[in-house]
Design an enzyme around this catalytic site. Sequence first.
Site, PDB file in Angstrom:
ATOM      1  CE  LYS A 276      39.999  31.820  40.666  1.00  0.00           C
ATOM      2  NZ  LYS A 276      40.316  31.058  39.802  1.00  0.00           N
TER       3      LYS A 276
ATOM      4  CG  ASP B 155      43.865  29.590  39.881  1.00  0.00           C
ATOM      5  OD1 ASP B 155      43.809  28.052  40.150  1.00  0.00           O
ATOM      6  OD2 ASP B 155      43.449  30.281  39.996  1.00  0.00           O
TER       7      ASP B 155
HETATM    8  P1  NDP Z   1      35.402  34.541  33.768  1.00  0.00           P
HETATM    9  O1  NDP Z   1      33.627  34.249  33.425  1.00  0.00           O
HETATM   10  O2  NDP Z   1      35.978  35.127  34.059  1.00  0.00           O
HETATM   11  O3  NDP Z   1      35.842  34.405  31.661  1.00  0.00           O
HETATM   12  C1  NDP Z   1      35.145  33.595  30.492  1.00  0.00           C
HETATM   13  C2  NDP Z   1      35.877  33.281  29.770  1.00  0.00           C
HETATM   14  O4  NDP Z   1      35.066  32.807  28.305  1.00  0.00           O
HETATM   15  C3  NDP Z   1      34.306  35.038  28.422  1.00  0.00           C
HETATM   16  O5  NDP Z   1      36.221  35.089  28.192  1.00  0.00           O
HETATM   17  C4  NDP Z   1      33.904  34.826  27.628  1.00  0.00           C
HETATM   18  O6  NDP Z   1      33.284  35.892  26.398  1.00  0.00           O
HETATM   19  C5  NDP Z   1      34.068  33.428  27.266  1.00  0.00           C
HETATM   20  N1  NDP Z   1      32.770  32.257  27.222  1.00  0.00           N
HETATM   21  C6  NDP Z   1      31.508  31.748  27.922  1.00  0.00           C
HETATM   22  N2  NDP Z   1      30.581  31.592  27.401  1.00  0.00           N
HETATM   23  C7  NDP Z   1      31.386  31.528  26.048  1.00  0.00           C
HETATM   24  C8  NDP Z   1      30.273  30.944  25.176  1.00  0.00           C
HETATM   25  N3  NDP Z   1      29.345  30.040  25.576  1.00  0.00           N
HETATM   26  N4  NDP Z   1      30.977  30.963  24.205  1.00  0.00           N
HETATM   27  C9  NDP Z   1      31.960  31.392  24.624  1.00  0.00           C
HETATM   28  N5  NDP Z   1      32.853  31.854  25.053  1.00  0.00           N
HETATM   29  C10 NDP Z   1      32.791  32.238  26.208  1.00  0.00           C
HETATM   30  O7  NDP Z   1      35.738  32.729  33.884  1.00  0.00           O
HETATM   31  P2  NDP Z   1      37.189  32.372  34.576  1.00  0.00           P
HETATM   32  O8  NDP Z   1      37.629  32.034  33.841  1.00  0.00           O
HETATM   33  O9  NDP Z   1      37.295  32.115  35.883  1.00  0.00           O
HETATM   34  O10 NDP Z   1      36.313  30.563  33.771  1.00  0.00           O
HETATM   35  C11 NDP Z   1      36.615  29.939  32.469  1.00  0.00           C
HETATM   36  C12 NDP Z   1      35.907  28.510  32.984  1.00  0.00           C
HETATM   37  O11 NDP Z   1      37.620  27.639  33.695  1.00  0.00           O
HETATM   38  C13 NDP Z   1      35.125  27.099  33.389  1.00  0.00           C
HETATM   39  O12 NDP Z   1      34.986  26.551  32.975  1.00  0.00           O
HETATM   40  C14 NDP Z   1      35.888  27.183  35.459  1.00  0.00           C
HETATM   41  O13 NDP Z   1      35.243  26.236  35.136  1.00  0.00           O
HETATM   42  C15 NDP Z   1      37.393  26.645  34.000  1.00  0.00           C
HETATM   43  N6  NDP Z   1      38.253  27.102  35.751  1.00  0.00           N
HETATM   44  C16 NDP Z   1      38.612  25.251  35.693  1.00  0.00           C
HETATM   45  C17 NDP Z   1      40.497  25.445  36.858  1.00  0.00           C
HETATM   46  C18 NDP Z   1      40.229  23.998  36.697  1.00  0.00           C
HETATM   47  O14 NDP Z   1      41.562  24.455  37.884  1.00  0.00           O
HETATM   48  N7  NDP Z   1      40.206  23.693  35.994  1.00  0.00           N
HETATM   49  C19 NDP Z   1      40.169  27.152  37.237  1.00  0.00           C
HETATM   50  C20 NDP Z   1      39.563  28.018  36.878  1.00  0.00           C
HETATM   51  C21 NDP Z   1      38.151  27.678  35.782  1.00  0.00           C
HETATM   52  P3  NDP Z   1      33.233  37.273  26.999  1.00  0.00           P
HETATM   53  O15 NDP Z   1      34.390  37.639  27.031  1.00  0.00           O
HETATM   54  O16 NDP Z   1      32.309  37.187  25.556  1.00  0.00           O
HETATM   55  O17 NDP Z   1      32.442  36.973  28.173  1.00  0.00           O
END
Ligand code: NDP
Length: 270
Positions: A63, A99
């Site tokens: 993205k 989004d």
């Molecule tokens: P990113 O990889 O950009 O960000 C992930 C975030 O989650 C980071 O802040 C990370 O923290 C945190 N994180 C990951 N694993 C854990 C954990 N085990 N415990 C606590 N924090 C955690 O992902 P996206 O923002 O692209 O996507 C996030 C979620 O949203 C996904 O599950 C995706 O499937 C969902 N999604 C759903 C959509 C929909 O249309 N329904 C659209 C887009 C996304 P840190 O900074 O510390 O690494």
Amino acid sequence: MKKFCIFGDPVAHSKSPQMQNAGFEYLNFNGFYEKYHLKNGDLIKEEFLKNAYSGANITVPHKEKAFKNADIIKGIAQKIEAVNTYILDDGKIVAYNTDAPGFLKAIESFGQIYNVLILGAGGTAKAIALALQEKNINVTVLNRSQGKLEFFKNHNIKAYSFDDFEKNNFKNEKFDLVVNSTSAGLKDDFLPVPKEILENILSKSSFAFDCIYGKITPFLDLAKNLDNKIKDGEDMLLYQGVLAFELFTNTKTNSSLIEAMRKGLNSNKN
Ligand code: NDP
């Protein structure tokens, strides 16, 4: 026939083709939407033009690269610095972020919301936070690590890591809605935030939304047990698709077209 695709890596799991093609079928629109497994995001513009696509969606992890490669950026995407939709217009790539408004549409069923806590600070959190901010809704971000908090602070959004939780006043703050935008619960059984912190937050909130769709995550389960009204990410996925569809086909959707797209989304074909 107009061609469309979703760029992603991986992309095999994407339900966008079945949702978009169901919409085309309903409208009798002469279009076809396919998956495009793109490994190198730097090539997105080249591949889009080479394949003569009329439009595309972009998913993880491209993205931001899609934002950088577009010719024209529209609306809130300029602030988010990430896009999920491309349209070819007069030889130029025009890019949007659906989004953000898709999320706002998905939480409409909760009614009026004033104060939101977003868990996570990734790409989705950025889109959601700025969408809520534009609606003058008070937003706070809580993430496990500090690294990604700068973006939010630069946009005047309060952003904390777990370590800050005890220190700042928000231990006593009450949020109407708590959103899980982390990937905790997607392929594991983790909570996005340590249980004692999350229990403190959810025992005072009214609504909980998880961006993950198609399952009751540990986050939603805990929220429900603490008397929150819960919702998964299906409507967010649907509405970002519906808004992209309107751009692809230059039509305004109605409730029966949206239901046809939801049916496509939930069908077993992939
Ligand atoms: P990113 O990889 O950009 O960000 C992930 C975030 O989650 C980071 O802040 C990370 O923290 C945190 N994180 C990951 N694993 C854990 C954990 N085990 N415990 C606590 N924090 C955690 O992902 P996206 O923002 O692209 O996507 C996030 C979620 O949203 C996904 O599950 C995706 O499937 C969902 N999604 C759903 C959509 C929909 O249309 N329904 C659209 C887009 C996304 P840190 O900074 O510390 O690494």
